[in-house]
Design an enzyme around this catalytic site. Sequence first.
Site, mmCIF file in Angstrom:
data_model
loop_
_atom_site.group_PDB
_atom_site.id
_atom_site.type_symbol
_atom_site.label_atom_id
_atom_site.label_comp_id
_atom_site.label_asym_id
_atom_site.label_seq_id
_atom_site.Cartn_x
_atom_site.Cartn_y
_atom_site.Cartn_z
ATOM 1 N N ASP A 26 0.806 -1.225 0.000
ATOM 2 C CA ASP A 26 0.000 0.000 0.000
ATOM 3 C C ASP A 26 0.835 1.269 0.000
ATOM 4 O O ASP A 26 0.308 2.361 -0.235
ATOM 5 C CB ASP A 26 -0.928 0.028 1.220
ATOM 6 N N ASP B 208 -5.168 -5.653 -6.099
ATOM 7 C CA ASP B 208 -5.093 -4.234 -5.746
ATOM 8 C C ASP B 208 -3.673 -3.680 -5.835
ATOM 9 O O ASP B 208 -3.474 -2.459 -5.890
ATOM 10 C CB ASP B 208 -5.622 -4.020 -4.324
#
Length: 254
Positions: A115, A179
């Site tokens: 992330d 993702d």
Amino acid sequence: MINKVFIGAAISIAAIIAGCAATSNIDEDNNLDYTVQQVSKTAATLKDYNNIPRSIAHGKTDWRFVSYRDWTSGFWPGILWYAYEYTQEEQWKAKADSFSRALFPLVDSSAIDHDLGFQVFCSIGNGYRLTGNPEYKNILLRAADTLSKLYNPKVGTILSWPRQVPGADYPLRHNTIMDNMINLELLFWASKNGGGKHLYDIAVKHAETTMNNHFRPDYTSYHVVVYDTATGKKVKGITHQGYSDSSMWARGQS
């Protein structure tokens, strides 16, 4: 037959024109003004730059706050940068800068997960885009180098979670979630702005490997693909947060 085709085409064109006409009636400035008002309400409740607003639970009115390490930490400073871009008011620039700086420590240690890319690019990336501040650029380049350390050349992807996740069998296995693709933007940017070409190569290889392994024959996507860390071979496709291992990861279809 010709008449039916003509009528069908005419109806389709009319629908498209109507859709375009409806879209043109949107008052962008009014919507953005409302958004800035909401941002102002949130900003007024914040006491320091270490508590970052993330969400409001159903039935509640108070924000849930997180630290700079949370995967959503870059969204709030990113919103502040957009508020500054729209209004050109210095107050938003100052707030955006302060909340962005709260994320600087992310590059001072090993990446806790993939992330990192959108944590810093939504926040510090927008800051650099709007101000050209070389300090921001330095942080972005360091973040790209940190993120690249999660890359496994045997597998051809960036490790998403360098920790135990149910079903992923870490560290014997290497996990990559769909993702993760969002974070490639930072690597591509860095490769064009002073970072090494290896960052570009990592991003391209990650995308190619994901394209080859994350999709089923019916083109639905897995949430997570697990690879053998040593050989790089695909072991299985699973989910960590979805309905089931065989279900479609909707975010991956967008």
